[in-house]
Design a protein around this motif. Structure first.
Motif, short mmCIF file in Angstrom:
data_model
loop_
_atom_site.label_atom_id
_atom_site.label_comp_id
_atom_site.label_asym_id
_atom_site.label_seq_id
_atom_site.Cartn_x
_atom_site.Cartn_y
_atom_site.Cartn_z
N ARG A 72 0.83 -1.20 0.00
CA ARG A 72 0.00 0.00 0.00
C ARG A 72 0.87 1.25 0.00
O ARG A 72 1.90 1.30 0.67
CB ARG A 72 -0.90 0.04 1.25
CG ARG A 72 -1.84 -1.15 1.43
CD ARG A 72 -2.88 -1.21 0.34
NE ARG A 72 -3.89 -2.24 0.59
CZ ARG A 72 -3.93 -3.41 -0.03
NH1 ARG A 72 -2.99 -3.74 -0.90
NH2 ARG A 72 -4.91 -4.27 0.22
N HIS A 108 -4.85 -8.77 0.16
CA HIS A 108 -4.29 -9.35 1.38
C HIS A 108 -5.37 -9.31 2.45
O HIS A 108 -6.44 -8.74 2.25
CB HIS A 108 -2.99 -8.63 1.80
CG HIS A 108 -3.17 -7.22 2.29
ND1 HIS A 108 -2.18 -6.26 2.20
CD2 HIS A 108 -4.21 -6.58 2.89
CE1 HIS A 108 -2.60 -5.13 2.72
NE2 HIS A 108 -3.83 -5.29 3.15
N HIS A 110 -5.76 -9.25 7.01
CA HIS A 110 -5.08 -9.16 8.31
C HIS A 110 -6.13 -9.07 9.40
O HIS A 110 -7.27 -8.66 9.15
CB HIS A 110 -4.13 -7.96 8.37
CG HIS A 110 -4.58 -6.74 7.62
ND1 HIS A 110 -5.59 -5.94 8.07
CD2 HIS A 110 -4.18 -6.21 6.44
CE1 HIS A 110 -5.77 -4.94 7.21
NE2 HIS A 110 -4.95 -5.08 6.19
N ARG A 116 -12.43 2.87 5.44
CA ARG A 116 -11.98 3.91 4.50
C ARG A 116 -13.02 5.00 4.50
O ARG A 116 -14.22 4.73 4.44
CB ARG A 116 -11.89 3.37 3.07
CG ARG A 116 -11.59 1.90 2.96
CD ARG A 116 -10.15 1.60 3.02
NE ARG A 116 -9.88 0.17 3.19
CZ ARG A 116 -8.73 -0.29 3.61
NH1 ARG A 116 -7.75 0.54 3.91
NH2 ARG A 116 -8.54 -1.58 3.75
N HIS A 149 -8.90 -7.94 1.03
CA HIS A 149 -9.25 -6.67 0.38
C HIS A 149 -8.16 -6.26 -0.58
O HIS A 149 -6.98 -6.54 -0.36
CB HIS A 149 -9.53 -5.58 1.41
CG HIS A 149 -8.45 -5.42 2.45
ND1 HIS A 149 -8.31 -6.27 3.52
CD2 HIS A 149 -7.45 -4.52 2.56
CE1 HIS A 149 -7.29 -5.89 4.25
NE2 HIS A 149 -6.73 -4.83 3.69
#
Ligand code: GTQ
Ligand code: FE2
Length: 379
Positions: A72, A108, A110, A116, A149
């Motif tokens: 990112r 990925h 997590h 957002r 995502h």
């Protein structure tokens, strides 16, 4: 690091202190700063200017490929009181993410949950476990814990948005897991309406009688659209007759917070109006969506503009004074404190004014009480 060794003039006591240190023990009577009368908060009130975040995000877009570091292109807001930790407040990560036209930030997942919030721009799709969610202007989009995502920007225009994650909380619990994932096919990434909204975004108070199984720990609705939020804010202000009002984003089926660790709210303050000064336990991150005015946090006063991100540390009073009508998005770790019975709130304006003496035109919007609020907590 070795255990701190305390010293004493009495040779027997001094010998005991040496033995304690040798065995990784410490005498509580020599320790201070543990059980403080009130939270001792290291984070400080702070503001990151939207104008600078946009400029520096674009500069990073010129210089840094999206794949370097965590897949990112993200600039993390680092509270200057937190000894260099990349956190906006001790319990929340806040950042801006910049994606150029035609770029993809790969899949990925997590255990830290993310959200957002889009202050300006549109045209990126975030795929959450394969469900394509359009990120429109002023929308809130969720990527809950352990959901895959990836962000796709199929158009030519760059886009910037704010990310908030519960990373510091998950890290403090030593529960961070991460893994990469396969990216979705190109043709699945730009549908007009996500499956999540198709099932659970039908309309106020309307949920499917026979929908898909609900995820146990978070809202099944993953996008909250500005047209709905804007209308609800106007209606709430009109109904309450107040000069400011706060909406909470909730799970449309069960009514709780959108995710177990983060509470999302938005406050609209009419031009010329001021909110009450309140404080609560737990950290908060603010993001200015529309308007101008002053945000007061502790003893600091910030003249704010759209795109500004602000840190409200735990137990620090904050209030809004709108010059132009001001919309302020807010994320806090309140669900964590609620769940643990640690939430305390205090309204300093009503305490100062005394009950019943508040001017009618300053009446706050309706209060939304969560069922887990301890009855005895001050508010
Ligand atoms: O967009 O997946 O700001 O994984 C920090 C970590 C954003 C993301 C952040 C992330 C992301
Ligand atoms: Fe991520």
């Amino acid at each position: 690091m070795a255990t701190q060794r305390f010293g004493a003039t009495d040779p027997d006591l001094d010998r005991l202190y040496q033995q304690l240190a040798d065995r990784s023990l410490q005498p509580l009577w020599e320790l201070s700063g543990l059980l403080t009368p009130e939270p001792r908060v290291k984070g400080v009130p702070f503001r990151w200017a939207g104008r600078e975040l946009r400029e520096l995000g674009a500069r990073a877009g010129d210089l840094v490929p999206v794949d370097r570091g965590g897949d990112r292109r993200v600039l993390a807001c680092c509270n200057p009181g937190l000894d260099g930790a990349p956190y906006a407040v001790s319990t929340l990560w806040a950042a801006v993410q910049y994606l150029r036209g035609h770029e993809v930030a790969p899949a990925h997942r997590h255990t830290p949950a993310a959200l957002r919030f889009v202050v300006e721009g549109k045209g990126v799709w975030t795929l959450v476990d394969g469900d394509p969610l359009h990120m429109g202007t002023s929308d809130l989009v969720l990527t809950p814990s352990w959901t895959f995502h990836e962000h796709h920007n199929p158009g030519p225009e760059p886009m910037i948005w704010m990310d908030v994650l519960d990373l510091p909380v998950v890290a403090a619990l030593d529960a961070v897991f991460f893994e990469g994932g396969p990216s979705a096919d190109a043709d699945t990434r730009t549908t007009a309406r996500s499956a999540s909204e198709g099932w659970f975004g039908g309309g106020p108070g309307l949920v499917p009688a026979d929908g898909p199984a609900l995820p146990p720990h978070r809202s099944p609705l993953l996008a909250y659209r500005w047209a709905d939020t804007d209308r609800a804010l106007d209606t709430l202000l009109d109904t309450s007759g107040g000069r400011w009002a706060t909406l909470r984003y909730t799970d449309p089926v069960r009514g709780g917070d959108v995710m177990p660790t983060m509470r999302c709210e938005i406050t609209r303050t009419l031009a010329g109006a001021s909110t009450d000064s309140v404080r609560q336990t737990g950290g908060r991150v603010l993001c200015v969506l529309h308007g101008t005015g002053e945000v007061r946090i502790g003893t600091e006063h910030f003249d704010v503009a759209p795109g500004d991100i602000l840190a409200v540390p735990s137990w620090t009073p904050w209030s809004v004074h709108a010059v132009e009508q001001l919309d302020l998005f807010s994320t806090s770790d309140a669900p964590v404190l609620d769940a643990l019975g640690l939430m305390r709130t205090e309204n300093l304006t009503s305490r100062e004014a005394g009950a019943g003496t508040r001017a009618a035109d300053e009446s706050p919007g309706p209060h939304l009480h969560t069922p887990t609020d301890p009855a005895g907590a001050p508010r």
